[in-house]
Structure formats: C-alpha cells, structure tokens
Design a protein around this motif. Structure first.
Motif, PDB file in Angstrom:
ATOM      1  N   GLU A 237      -4.184   0.365  12.351  1.00  0.00           N
ATOM      2  CA  GLU A 237      -5.694   0.729  12.391  1.00  0.00           C
ATOM      3  C   GLU A 237      -6.154   0.804  11.165  1.00  0.00           C
ATOM      4  OE1 GLU A 237      -8.409   4.340  14.004  1.00  0.00           O
ATOM      5  OE2 GLU A 237      -6.431   4.261  14.686  1.00  0.00           O
ATOM      6  N   ARG A 238      -7.201   0.006  10.910  1.00  0.00           N
ATOM      7  CA  ARG A 238      -7.906   0.201   9.605  1.00  0.00           C
ATOM      8  C   ARG A 238      -8.358   1.437   9.204  1.00  0.00           C
ATOM      9  NH1 ARG A 238      -9.206  -4.417   6.895  1.00  0.00           N
ATOM     10  NH2 ARG A 238     -10.713  -3.890   5.991  1.00  0.00           N
ATOM     11  N   THR A 239      -7.886   2.146   7.943  1.00  0.00           N
ATOM     12  CA  THR A 239      -8.738   3.300   7.566  1.00  0.00           C
ATOM     13  C   THR A 239     -10.001   3.108   6.744  1.00  0.00           C
ATOM     14  OG1 THR A 239      -7.429   3.307   5.272  1.00  0.00           O
ATOM     15  CG2 THR A 239      -6.307   4.036   7.043  1.00  0.00           C
ATOM     16  N   ASP A 240     -10.480   4.573   6.523  1.00  0.00           N
ATOM     17  CA  ASP A 240     -11.761   4.486   5.890  1.00  0.00           C
ATOM     18  C   ASP A 240     -11.505   4.878   4.426  1.00  0.00           C
ATOM     19  OD1 ASP A 240     -14.242   5.261   4.955  1.00  0.00           O
ATOM     20  OD2 ASP A 240     -14.606   6.647   6.048  1.00  0.00           O
ATOM     21  N   SER A 241     -11.065   3.909   3.738  1.00  0.00           N
ATOM     22  CA  SER A 241     -10.698   3.969   2.371  1.00  0.00           C
ATOM     23  C   SER A 241     -11.306   3.219   1.410  1.00  0.00           C
ATOM     24  CB  SER A 241      -9.342   3.957   2.310  1.00  0.00           C
ATOM     25  OG  SER A 241      -8.601   4.593   3.426  1.00  0.00           O
ATOM     26  N   PRO A 242     -12.283   3.873   0.340  1.00  0.00           N
ATOM     27  CA  PRO A 242     -12.975   2.960  -0.424  1.00  0.00           C
ATOM     28  C   PRO A 242     -12.057   2.714  -1.615  1.00  0.00           C
ATOM     29  CG  PRO A 242     -13.823   5.221  -0.629  1.00  0.00           C
ATOM     30  CD  PRO A 242     -13.026   4.902   0.610  1.00  0.00           C
ATOM     31  N   CYS A 263      -6.419  -3.140  -0.728  1.00  0.00           N
ATOM     32  CA  CYS A 263      -6.423  -1.687  -0.627  1.00  0.00           C
ATOM     33  C   CYS A 263      -7.704  -1.210   0.250  1.00  0.00           C
ATOM     34  CB  CYS A 263      -6.074  -0.893  -1.760  1.00  0.00           C
ATOM     35  SG  CYS A 263      -4.134  -1.289  -2.112  1.00  0.00           S
ATOM     36  N   GLU A 264      -8.599  -1.836   0.072  1.00  0.00           N
ATOM     37  CA  GLU A 264     -10.059  -1.237   0.538  1.00  0.00           C
ATOM     38  C   GLU A 264      -9.910  -1.082   1.975  1.00  0.00           C
ATOM     39  OE1 GLU A 264     -14.983  -2.019   0.459  1.00  0.00           O
ATOM     40  OE2 GLU A 264     -13.501  -3.383  -0.536  1.00  0.00           O
ATOM     41  N   ASN A 265     -10.137   0.108   2.555  1.00  0.00           N
ATOM     42  CA  ASN A 265     -10.061   0.479   4.061  1.00  0.00           C
ATOM     43  C   ASN A 265      -8.802  -0.230   4.776  1.00  0.00           C
ATOM     44  OD1 ASN A 265     -12.478   1.532   3.867  1.00  0.00           O
ATOM     45  ND2 ASN A 265     -13.489  -0.280   4.300  1.00  0.00           N
ATOM     46  N   ALA A 266      -7.713  -0.306   4.046  1.00  0.00           N
ATOM     47  CA  ALA A 266      -6.316  -0.815   4.502  1.00  0.00           C
ATOM     48  C   ALA A 266      -5.856  -0.069   5.543  1.00  0.00           C
ATOM     49  CB  ALA A 266      -5.574  -0.905   3.372  1.00  0.00           C
ATOM     50  N   SER A 267      -5.069  -0.628   6.499  1.00  0.00           N
ATOM     51  CA  SER A 267      -4.366   0.000   7.344  1.00  0.00           C
ATOM     52  C   SER A 267      -3.169   0.978   6.692  1.00  0.00           C
ATOM     53  CB  SER A 267      -3.607  -1.000   8.701  1.00  0.00           C
ATOM     54  OG  SER A 267      -2.797  -1.750   7.842  1.00  0.00           O
TER      55      SER A 267
END
Length: 484
Positions: A237-242, A263-267
């Motif tokens: 699942e994709r994360t909320d990660s700037p 790495c942006e919004n990476a799982s």
C-alpha cells in the motif's frame, strides 16, 4: 595482696570471656563472609586444586586444564583451544583477574563446588565433587565463518536458529586468547594490561555488550509497528510520504542516500528496498513514539535483563522525544541503540512467523557422568506480531536482497531476506559510520537461520562503507555455513 590477685583474676576472666564471645561471633556471623572474601587465598587454592570441567562445542571441549609450574600454590590453570575464536562465548578464567562470560556464570559447576554435583557423603564431609560441564548451542562452522569473514575488522556477528532460539554463532573482533591471561605470571599480567589499554578493546564482547545506533535496520521495527497498528494494511500500500521530508516542528529536511530512488509516497516494500528515510521518518512521526516504542519493546528493546545466559547490554528506544526526534528515531538515529544480538532477535521473530523464542547459547549443564543438571532446550517464547505481519515483512525483506540494497547476501537455492543499515557515528557524523546487515535465510528443507552483522570499523574508504558492501557478505557466509 589477696584483693589485688582477686581483681586481676576477675579482669582476666572478663578478657577470656570477651575473647570467647568474639570468636563465637566471628564463627557464627562473620565466618561465611570471611570464607567468601575474594582476598582469602585459601579460596583460590581450593578452586584451582583440581582440573576444571569444560565448555563444550559440538561435542568437543574448547577449554582444558594444565598443571602450573614454578612453585605456584594454585595447582591448575585454564587453557583454551582456538581461544580467540571462542573467547566471546567462553570468556576467561584467570588466576589474577577473575572469571567472565560462561566461565563466570557456571564457575561453581566447572570447579566442582556446585552442591548439585555433590553426593551426600561430599556434603557431609564438605568436600568438592568432580566438576561438571557446560554444553553450548554454538556450531563450529558458523562460528568460524563469521570470525574469518570479519577478519581484521572491528565488529561482531550473531546467528540464531529462529525455531528454538539456539545461538549458533557469536563472534566479536578483534578478539583475544584467554589462555594468555589465565595464569598469575608476570607475562599474564603484562598481557592483561596490554589488552585493557588497547584502543581496539579486544576484551569487549561487541556482540552482546556494545549497543550502537542501528541505522536503517531499525526500519524493520517501524514497518512492523505500522502494520500491527493498522496504519497501513499491506507492505504494498502506498504511504503518505513527501520526498524530501521536513522533520516536524523544524526546518530540517531529510533526504535519501539515493536521490533518484522512487521514495515519494512509496510503499513499505519499496521503502525497504531503497531504504527511504523520508518514509520511515514520517511513519514514526505519524505513529508516535509510544507506538513505536511498544513494538520495539516486544522485540526486546529497553530490556535491562536480557540473559543468554550472559547478560546483554540494554538496547534502547528512548522514552522522551519531541516529534522531530521521533522522526529521526524512525531511521535508527537520535538516541536509538542496539546490539547485534538485538537485531538478530528482530529478524528471528520475523522469520519465525512473528514469534520470538528466547535466544540462548547453552543447551545443557551436566555433571561429570553426563547426567543433566539443567536443560535449556525448551526456552520461553512470545508473540511479537501477527503471522500476517511477519509474512509481509519476510516478503519485503526478500525484495531487498533480490532487487534492492542487499544483493550481496543472495544465496543460490535459498530464500534470503535482509535489511541494510549505515548508521552515523560521532559528533556531526565525524566518526567512521557503522555498517549493519540483518537477514534470514531458509533452505529447501524449510530450515532457517537469522543473522545480524555489525562492522564498526574497517580499512575501507568512507564512501565505500555500507551494509551491503561490508556486512552482507559476512552474513551470507554465516547463513551458508548454518544451512548448507
């Protein structure tokens, strides 16, 4: 005259009475303390009056005893086979500097003074029994593979059987020869002074007693916390990660080692594969320090009494942090520390379906006839995560080895999963970074091993220091030795 004699007699009787009272007091109250005092030479003479029992590895003793010479009143001294190889396991038994590690913990068994070894007649006469032996879980092949692979590097390695908690290998380098400090000669004392003064600290058991920042290997703990808490339901699942990520409440921007990594919004799978700092710093902040700490403590962090049976130093996840510090803790920095044993325990639990079996390096304690005094073959176990979480993390760790930052740990014909780490060291990262690798392997028969390797210092150029470059090849050799 009679009166004078009478007074003198009374005084004499009082003095005799006082002396008798004092003797009785010493015998009944202070006697044991005096007998047990380390300065009582008679204790040492009795202790070294006969050959010791042995510490056994794979059915063969790695310790021995020899007669002393030159008028020494201590009749025997300890000897060690392949001393530097097994020193982190055996410790030392020194006539001058005491006992350590397994030698110290089982001193009474190995010297024959343990009451469990004595017959009723021995107890009645107060005599010593024939010494017992300590059987370890160490496998010579795994131990030697780690020792040879570490070579001249400063570091440590631990290998554990996830199913039963057996410690198969426990190595710390540089090491020392316990035989060289076992006696009380001038040469033994000089060697002890040299070892104690060495900047390399060969007497330090780095596998158990040297907690350092775990760097990105700690991301496995954060990933487990994220899945267990329900923050994310899957490693895919994709994360909320700037990317980059600004530490909360600061202007400090946290980037990644590889700026080109996705790495942006990476799982979680992708974030572990590329070791994305932004993802795990954000994850730790979103979870909060209490949830991350709770998961870390399930693995064994903040346990001041982790005995294997040698007591390991406490691996720490801090209790007091602001949100920015919590973010840094998510990538194994700030004040997070771990021993190689602790990181092996994290991977051990992941490999074993989320259940952590207490690690130990002693299988049995026996008397001279081979009868078991204590059996450690059924250690306690506890669940630290769900089977589903463990399965997802194993899958993500395999991606790290197959396609990511841990490719040097690949082994043909085996399923291998791992996580690299390169941790900052010193003020403003002025010291040589620590290179970490923790991994598991499973062969075609379903047998597993979990490993953690720390390279604390090496002669590699700073730019070449990485978990994959330095530590993963060592882990590979250990895993092969355990499962081939």
């Amino acid at each position: 005259m009679n009166r004078t004699i009478r007074h003198a007699g009374v005084v004499t009787l009082l003095l005799v009475f006082a002396l008798l009272v004092r003797i009785t007091w010493v015998e009944t109250t202070d006697g044991k303390a005096l007998a047990d005092d380390s300065r009582n030479r008679r204790n040492a003479i009795e202790q070294y009056a006969q050959p010791f029992g042995n510490i056994i590895v794979a059915g063969k003793p790695v310790t021995g005893s020899e007669r002393t010479h030159g008028g020494n009143d201590l009749a025997y001294r300890r000897t060690y086979a392949q001393g530097p190889l097994y020193a982190p396991v055996t410790g030392h038994a020194s006539q001058t500097h005491g006992w350590s590690q397994l030698e110290g913990i089982y001193q009474d068994v190995l010297t024959g003074s343990d009451d469990r070894l004595r017959s009723p007649l021995d107890l009645l006469e107060g005599s010593r029994a024939e010494p017992g032996n300590v059987l370890t879980t160490i496998r010579p092949g795994v131990q030697k593979a780690a020792y040879d692979a570490l070579g001249g590097k400063k570091g440590a390695a631990v290998a554990i059987d996830p199913a039963n908690g057996d410690i198969l290998g426990l190595v710390s380098t540089p090491s020392y020869d316990p035989s060289a400090v076992a006696g009380s000669s001038r040469a033994d004392d000089e060697e002890w002074r040299k070892l104690s003064a060495s900047e390399q600290q060969p007497l330090l058991n780095r596998a158990l007693r040297q907690p350092v920042p775990p760097g990105s290997t700690f991301k496995l703990v954060v990933a487990a916390a994220a899945l267990e808490s329900g923050l994310y339901s899957s490693v895919d699942e994709r994360t909320d990660s700037p990317d980059p990520y600004t530490l909360k409440g600061t202007r400090t921007v946290l980037g990644n080692e590889n700026p080109a990594a996705p790495c942006e919004n990476a799982s979680l799978r992708t974030a572990l594969r590329y070791s994305c700092n932004n993802v795990f710093a954000k994850l730790a902040t979103d979870l909060g320090k209490d949830k991350v700490r709770a998961q870390a403590e399930k693995f064994g962090f903040n346990d001041a009494k982790n005995d294997v049976p040698v007591r390991a130093a406490e691996s720490v996840y801090p209790k007091r942090m602001d949100e920015a510090q919590t973010g840094l803790s998510g990538i194994g920095q700030y004040d997070v520390t771990a021993t190689p044993l602790q990181l092996a325990m994290v991977t051990q639990a992941i490999a074993h379906g989320g259940e952590l079996t207490g690690p130990h390096m002693v299988a049995q304690v026996q008397n001279a006839s081979g009868d078991t005094l204590r059996d450690y073959s059924h250690p306690s176990a506890r669940r630290v995560m769900s089977e589903d979480t463990a399965a997802q993390l194993r899958s993500a760790m395999r991606t790290v080895v197959d396609e990511g930052t841990g490719t040097n740990a690949r082994i043909g014909g085996m399923a291998v999963g791992g996580k690299t780490g390169t941790a900052q060291h010193g003020v403003d990262n002025s010291g040589t970074p620590y290179a970490w690798f923790t991994s598991y392997a499973e062969n075609a028969d379903g047998k597993q091993v979990a490993v953690a390797v720390l390279v604390e210092d090496s002669d590699a150029a700073r730019a070449e220091i990485s978990g994959n470059g330095l530590a993963a090849p060592i882990a590979k050799r250990m895993m092969e030795a355990a499962l081939r």
